[in-house]
Design an enzyme around this catalytic site. Structure first.
Site, PDB file in Angstrom:
ATOM      1  CB  THR A 211      -0.983   0.217   1.058  1.00 36.47           C
ATOM      2  OG1 THR A 211      -0.230   0.147   2.358  1.00 36.47           O
ATOM      3  CG2 THR A 211      -1.765  -1.170   1.289  1.00 36.47           C
ATOM      4  CG  HIS A 212       0.426   4.435   1.207  1.00 36.79           C
ATOM      5  ND1 HIS A 212      -0.421   5.580   0.766  1.00 36.79           N
ATOM      6  CD2 HIS A 212      -0.413   3.672   2.117  1.00 36.79           C
ATOM      7  CE1 HIS A 212      -1.425   5.627   1.707  1.00 36.79           C
ATOM      8  NE2 HIS A 212      -1.451   4.488   2.349  1.00 36.79           N
TER       9      HIS A 212
ATOM     10  CB  SER B 231      19.085   1.803 -24.998  1.00 33.97           C
ATOM     11  OG  SER B 231      19.850   3.221 -25.264  1.00 33.97           O
TER      12      SER B 231
ATOM     13  CD  GLU C 174       8.640   2.542 -21.076  1.00 35.90           C
ATOM     14  OE1 GLU C 174       8.765   3.201 -21.812  1.00 35.90           O
ATOM     15  OE2 GLU C 174       9.628   2.031 -20.035  1.00 35.90           O
TER      16      GLU C 174
ATOM     17  CE  LYS D 257      17.791   1.583 -19.813  1.00 32.42           C
ATOM     18  NZ  LYS D 257      17.556   2.742 -19.917  1.00 32.42           N
TER      19      LYS D 257
END
Ligand code: ARG
Length: 475
Positions: A161-162, A283, A296, A289
């Site tokens: 949570t949070h 990348s 996304e 990468k």
């Protein structure tokens, strides 16, 4: 604008000046509503069959028109149809071609009909298929999640949570939360059929018609349930569009949430899940990468889907009854949301098949952050009969002690614990075990392994039933 035999626009006797070229170009919708050709022809055939049945047109005319329409359908499928932007939209393009093929008698097709009811009839038929298509893709998504969940019933991870470690959960439980969301989406898409099953055909421009048409016949033949009840509302109504765009938006929210969740879990800071090379990109400058671009993409595209809903809401706000050109944009918005959502679901499915949980790392993270503190408080309530607030306080003291001494709760000795809460015995040590903690959450809907196994079973059973029902109603 449709033109008659002499190549004049249909309304040229009345409107004598040509509209500006720019408007002619942008005011049309052909490039968008081309997609409705199948539905347009299907509805037109049923319309002329009804006109014949009601003795409004004769047998010869009906046959000519049906022949022409089938031929046009073939031309479009075989990509031999010559579209012409001059004729505004798909309806006028088809009607124009019908004139070329069967001559003046083509003109009977538009008896007791307007483009206003024609376009929504086509659109509703199209939307029914679209809803089914999305539901099919949602079924695949749910299926893929269930497969992953099945493999991860006993995978222990921190529930957050949070975004702070909260309590231990099974990874499968987390995944099944998304099954609930996608099931709700399915329900929403399913409930769209209520309004989509009302047949607009026959309300004509806005008043209905003086011809003795049979709307119940076209309703049956076009697989609608009932004719719409008010002609003015029918041509003005786009609630069914909002419903679809909202259903897409709610579903896109869920997709974007799981996408974001996976991005975080895949980050180098968390490392809870591993993405297969099939679903990452590189990348251009940093050779090391492996970026979660597809995730996304899912998160990003959600914005466009919301945008389409907001555009439609804004178009409708304050729009007087009945038909206005403003409404023409409804199709572009729906097609865009449908395409986007379908693509997103396909990509999500690919991702679901191509990631794995790092069980070791999940456990490691679950072991930090005092995840069993609530279990300890609950234990004191149960075993020492403390009010929960008192138990909370004592537990907080024990957590503070452990934190100060850089120990996990499970690493504390009973002597250390007793210094803070003298009534505890060695029996308490069992609450620090993560597996025990998870399995103690056996309340209905909780994360215990047994609950999860039962839930997976019941989802699978529902799926079988739904398949049977789907077959019964739609096939
Ligand atoms: N292309 C138009 C649309 O999609 C068809 C309806 C045209 N009706 C009219 N009265 N101009 O909305």
């Amino acid at each position: 604008m449709s033109k008659n035999k002499n190549n004049q626009p249909i309304w040229s006797t009345r409107i004598r000046k040509n509209s500006q070229n720019l408007y002619k170009k942008i005011g049309g919708s052909l490039s968008i509503d081309k997609r409705l050709f199948n539905e347009d022809i299907e509805a037109s055939i049923v319309h002329v069959e009804m006109l014949f049945k009601q003795k409004i047109i004769n047998f010869k005319v009906k046959n000519k028109i049906v022949w022409g329409l089938n031929r046009i359908k073939n031309e479009i499928i075989k990509k031999k149809f010559l579209y012409d932007e001059k004729y505004e939209d798909i309806h006028m393009n088809i009607e124009k071609r019908l004139f070329d093929l069967v001559g003046e008698e083509a003109g009977y097709i538009h008896t007791a009909r307007s483009r206003n009811d024609q376009v929504i009839t086509d659109f509703k038929i199209w939307l029914k298929k679209a809803n089914k298509e999305i539901i099919k893709n949602l079924d695949m998504t749910i299926n893929n999640i269930l497969k992953k969940a099945n493999k991860n019933v006993e995978t222990i991870m921190p529930g957050f949570t949070h975004l702070k470690n909260a309590q231990a959960v099974s990874f499968a439980h987390y995944l099944l939360a998304y099954v609930e969301m996608f099931n709700r989406d399915k329900k929403r898409f399913n409930s769209n059929f209520d309004s989509l099953d009302e047949n607009p055909l026959g309300v004509a421009a806005l008043t209905g018609t003086s011809f003795k048409i049979d709307r119940f016949y076209t309703t049956k033949k076009l697989n609608f349930k009932n004719p719409t009840k008010n002609s003015i509302d029918t041509v003005s109504d786009r609630d069914f569009v909002i419903d679809f765009l909202y259903s897409c938006s709610a579903c896109a929210i869920h997709i974007s949430r799981i996408a974001e969740e996976f991005i975080i879990w895949n980050s180098d800071a968390f490392k809870l899940i591993v993405l297969n090379d099939k679903i990452v990109t590189g990348s251009s400058i940093m050779p090391q990468k492996k970026n979660p671009d597809p995730l996304e993409y899912l998160r990003g595209k959600t914005g466009g889907i919301f945008g389409n809903l907001f555009s439609m809401l804004t178009i409708l706000k304050g729009l007087p009854l009945s038909y206005f050109k403003d409404l023409q944009d409804d199709k572009e918005l729906v097609f865009k949301s449908f395409d986007q959502l379908k693509n997103s679901l396909i990509i999500l499915n690919d991702i679901l098949k191509n990631f794995s949980s790092d069980k070791k790392r999940m456990l490691e993270l679950a072991e930090s952050g005092f995840l069993t503190a609530t279990d300890l408080a609950d234990y004191m309530v149960r075993e020492l009969n403390y009010p929960f607030r008192k138990a909370y306080l004592q537990t907080a003291k024990i957590v503070n002690f452990a934190e100060k001494n850089k120990k996990k709760l499970s690493e504390l000795t009973i002597e250390e614990i007793k210094k803070i809460e003298k009534n505890l015995t060695t029996d308490v040590m069992k609450v620090f075990d993560l597996k025990n903690s998870i399995n103690s959450k056996s309340s209905y809907g909780g994360t215990s392994f047994e609950n999860i196994k039962k839930m997976i079973k019941s989802y699978k059973k529902n799926k079988k039933w739904q398949k049977k029902l789907f077959y019964y109603f739609f096939v």
